[in-house]
Design an enzyme around this catalytic site. Sequence first.
Site, PDB file in Angstrom:
ATOM      1  N   SER A 132      15.179 -18.539   0.644  1.00 17.16           N
ATOM      2  CA  SER A 132      14.979 -17.162   1.099  1.00 17.16           C
ATOM      3  C   SER A 132      16.292 -16.370   0.983  1.00 17.16           C
ATOM      4  O   SER A 132      16.776 -16.203  -0.136  1.00 17.16           O
ATOM      5  CB  SER A 132      14.408 -17.183   2.527  1.00 17.16           C
ATOM      6  OG  SER A 132      13.934 -15.916   2.878  1.00 17.16           O
ATOM      7  N   GLU A 150       4.209   0.695  -4.129  1.00 16.94           N
ATOM      8  CA  GLU A 150       4.522   1.929  -4.857  1.00 16.94           C
ATOM      9  C   GLU A 150       4.715   1.591  -6.328  1.00 16.94           C
ATOM     10  O   GLU A 150       5.040   0.457  -6.675  1.00 16.94           O
ATOM     11  CB  GLU A 150       5.845   2.544  -4.360  1.00 16.94           C
ATOM     12  CG  GLU A 150       5.803   3.045  -2.947  1.00 16.94           C
ATOM     13  CD  GLU A 150       7.177   3.516  -2.490  1.00 16.94           C
ATOM     14  OE1 GLU A 150       8.019   3.865  -3.343  1.00 16.94           O
ATOM     15  OE2 GLU A 150       7.415   3.506  -1.276  1.00 16.94           O
ATOM     16  N   HIS A 174       9.909 -15.071  -1.675  1.00 20.72           N
ATOM     17  CA  HIS A 174       8.598 -14.755  -1.061  1.00 20.72           C
ATOM     18  C   HIS A 174       7.841 -13.864  -2.047  1.00 20.72           C
ATOM     19  O   HIS A 174       7.229 -12.874  -1.653  1.00 20.72           O
ATOM     20  CB  HIS A 174       8.772 -14.007   0.270  1.00 20.72           C
ATOM     21  CG  HIS A 174       9.611 -14.703   1.281  1.00 20.72           C
ATOM     22  ND1 HIS A 174       9.125 -15.699   2.103  1.00 20.72           N
ATOM     23  CD2 HIS A 174      10.915 -14.555   1.617  1.00 20.72           C
ATOM     24  CE1 HIS A 174      10.097 -16.122   2.907  1.00 20.72           C
ATOM     25  NE2 HIS A 174      11.188 -15.448   2.628  1.00 20.72           N
TER      26      HIS A 174
END
Lengths: 273, 273
Positions: A132, A150, A174
């Site tokens: 991560s 978006e 992720h």
Amino acid sequence: MKQYQRSSILVIGGAEDKVHGKEILQSFWHCAGGTSAIIGIIPSASREPTIIGERYFNIFRDMGAKDIRVLDVRDRIHGEDKGYQEYVEECTGIFMTGGDQLRLCGLLADTPLMERIRQRVKLGEVTLAGTSAGAAVMGHHMIAGGSSGESPNRALVDMAMGLGIIPEVIVDQHFHNRNRMARLLSAISSHPERLGIGIDEDTCAVFHHHNEFIEVLGRGTVTIVDAQAMSYTNQGDVSAEAPLALHNLRLHILGHGDRYNIKNHQPIAAVVE
Amino acid sequence: MKQYQRSSILVIGGAEDKVHGKEILQSFWHCAGGTSAIIGIIPSASREPTIIGERYFNIFRDMGAKDIRVLDVRDRIHGEDKGYQEYVEECTGIFMTGGDQLRLCGLLADTPLMERIRQRVKLGEVTLAGTSAGAAVMGHHMIAGGSSGESPNRALVDMAMGLGIIPEVIVDQHFHNRNRMARLLSAISSHPERLGIGIDEDTCAVFHHHNEFIEVLGRGTVTIVDAQAMSYTNQGDVSAEAPLALHNLRLHILGHGDRYNIKNHQPIAAVVE
């Protein structure tokens, strides 16, 4: 993974299995020497370094590592700690946990501790892993944050400097789990000479042989966005909020066991055994 | 858009501007003949066909269309309505609204009404537009539903038959807005011979010249996923929930004014004027 090499770098997309087969963490432990492994855990990305440090400590202890220590850098001055520096000389594996990648870089970048880790990783003497936030810091350019939902646009992603362990890549983690394709594309639009690497949760891109190729481990996919042959972008001509155009990207979705040759930009399918 | 052609097909990603400049709806109206336009509105995707039909009716009336009628097909028998069929002979534009693409196909596929519309569109006599569900139905294969937030996998997307107006494409809409890259990739893995087209909200892929090329209108991007040169997929070898591998895709993010040549698979950058 076919061969466990000390020189491997394991870039993990977060939320790796810590309970069941622990494939990715086991692979790290094997690379670091298995029962001979001497492991340093860097929990500095987290605001709960004691808890997260202990969690990984227990995992590697249960695997049977020879020695484990949490390098609990909470202030840049700890990056000059003699005890930590001496321990790093002995280490065969370094594991960077999740948390906030800006915090991790802020605490570690350019400290004597991190510089020595970088050297030993480069020499192939230590296996480095990061999950991560610990994965996000691998590149020269780093995705520090961003959004989704978006059209790709420069304002969708916050860029910062990473630790530059694998300078040629921009890592996002992720990846499909948090719908980060648009933000990785937005990052790559500003740095098309870098290779975009999106790593899903419980998935690992293992960099082998001085970063000549990547091998995929774990339950998800590794997405490669390659802008080497990009023929056009409006990136320099539009406002930060305007939709980005990017023509002629190459895209690879790599599954378990697939590899990618970074030098010649070619994917290699997993051999089914 | 430089030229308004009767033979254009406007594939709209949903949520197109209905209040301000109405660029996309204006372009449809222009293609259909402007003040000479005779427009049929098909609201059948919606469970509120009266409300949505009236909304578009008012918009095209305010633009000054010559004649407008809502073809309120709520049952397949309405697809044989003589009055509707006679009106369609006069039409210069047909607009399919949003709603549920399975409902739209279920009501219209293979009806005499739809077959005549298809013929007249193919002859270039009628401008066809579809938004959201009305866009999804354009291909031979149709994305009927799906999810996000996962590695690409076949279970992520529900496929069905579309109306086959532009058979060679698979359309997804609300594209980056609803983070649909993984589901489009999942759809393409099963049909790599089709061109994947993801259209953002308030954005339109205009198909020109018997679908030889696409031009982009509106505020977002059109994403092209081209699997023509795909060198490998595990699609046929893994379970529906397993992560998909897809090697050597081409990816284009097209902005306003950009074009894409469907015949030779090449994007063409917008000319800045």
